[in-house]
Design an enzyme around this catalytic site. Structure first.
Site, mmCIF file in Angstrom:
data_model
loop_
_atom_site.group_PDB
_atom_site.id
_atom_site.type_symbol
_atom_site.label_atom_id
_atom_site.label_comp_id
_atom_site.label_asym_id
_atom_site.label_seq_id
_atom_site.Cartn_x
_atom_site.Cartn_y
_atom_site.Cartn_z
ATOM 1 N N GLY A 158 57.275 36.425 -17.798
ATOM 2 C CA GLY A 158 56.460 35.990 -16.672
ATOM 3 C C GLY A 158 56.102 37.191 -15.816
ATOM 4 N N GLN A 171 53.772 41.204 -8.154
ATOM 5 C CA GLN A 171 54.482 42.208 -8.946
ATOM 6 C C GLN A 171 53.572 43.335 -9.426
ATOM 7 O OE1 GLN A 171 56.542 39.105 -11.531
ATOM 8 N NE2 GLN A 171 58.024 40.784 -11.489
ATOM 9 N N CYS A 200 64.472 40.420 -14.000
ATOM 10 C CA CYS A 200 63.133 40.488 -13.433
ATOM 11 C C CYS A 200 62.536 41.864 -13.695
ATOM 12 C CB CYS A 200 63.214 40.219 -11.923
ATOM 13 S SG CYS A 200 61.642 40.245 -11.072
ATOM 14 N N LEU A 201 61.263 41.889 -14.059
ATOM 15 C CA LEU A 201 60.594 43.171 -14.281
ATOM 16 C C LEU A 201 60.590 44.030 -13.022
ATOM 17 C CD1 LEU A 201 57.530 42.028 -16.444
ATOM 18 C CD2 LEU A 201 59.646 43.115 -17.225
ATOM 19 N N HIS A 231 61.031 30.905 -11.121
ATOM 20 C CA HIS A 231 61.235 32.326 -10.840
ATOM 21 C C HIS A 231 59.912 32.968 -10.396
ATOM 22 C CE1 HIS A 231 63.107 36.367 -11.795
ATOM 23 N NE2 HIS A 231 61.814 36.673 -11.782
ATOM 24 N N GLU A 232 58.835 32.693 -11.137
ATOM 25 C CA GLU A 232 57.530 33.287 -10.802
ATOM 26 C C GLU A 232 56.976 32.685 -9.508
ATOM 27 O OE1 GLU A 232 56.770 35.967 -12.270
ATOM 28 O OE2 GLU A 232 58.273 35.687 -13.839
ATOM 29 N N HIS A 265 58.230 34.403 -6.519
ATOM 30 C CA HIS A 265 57.522 35.657 -6.213
ATOM 31 C C HIS A 265 56.353 35.407 -5.259
ATOM 32 C CE1 HIS A 265 59.418 38.810 -8.522
ATOM 33 N NE2 HIS A 265 59.417 38.064 -9.605
#
Length: 176
Positions: free
Chosen positions: A45, A50, A88-89, A130-131, A134
């Site tokens: 994701g 991000q 997470c990225l 999760h996304e 953000h």
């Protein structure tokens, strides 16, 4: 334009994202570029903040289906809360168990402007939540105990310094 994944410490990751007003060809191209970034970084994701864009959209791929999610809403939380390890990225190298509802009922627009309403469960629901976080300026490390975070204190502090530095270099990407 090439997008770089922002790291914890970048102020854009803490802003509440603004609604997407227009889904056009240029925006669809952005979604495709973002998809490429997500796959290149080996993620499941990726949310607009991000990559430095303060807008309410993200992409996700649960292994069954690629979804391009625009102006999402979580209508209802379903089932029991379950604990599962997340990463997470934007927080590379940190993996912590996070408790989230097993299912959710959601509403969003796809890349063609179609309104979608669906129930998501298990891994798919977790990625979506999760996304979605953000877009609210929330990171998964905010959802765990201080004790759980303590194990990664040094790493998180290091990443936050790097994230602030990158943020100064890149600034916010503005899209209309």
């Amino acid at each position: 334009m090439e997008y770089k994944v922002r790291i914890i410490g970048d102020p854009i990751l803490r802003k509440k994202a603004k609604k997407v007003e227009k889904i056009d060809e240029k925006f669809q191209e952005l979604l495709n570029n973002m998809t490429n970034v997500m796959y290149k970084e080996d993620g499941v994701g990726l949310a607009a903040p991000q990559i430095g864009i303060n807008k309410r959209f993200f992409i996700m791929d649960d292994g069954k289906k690629l979804r391009k999610i625009i102006n999402p809403e979580i209508i209802e939380f379903l089932g029991d809360e379950v604990v599962y390890e997340e990463g997470c990225l934007s927080i590379p190298g940190v993996f912590i168990n996070v408790k989230r509802p097993e299912g959710i009922k959601v509403k969003y627009f796809d890349e063609n402007g179609n309104e979608i309403e669906e129930e998501l469960h298990d891994y798919t629901a977790r990625i979506f939540q999760h996304e979605y976080d953000h877009l609210e300026g929330v990171l998964f490390v905010d959802k765990v105990s201080t004790a759980a975070k303590a194990k990664y204190k040094g790493k998180l502090n290091e990443l936050m310094k790097e994230g602030r530095k990158i943020a100064k270099e890149l600034g916010e990407v503005v899209i209309e």
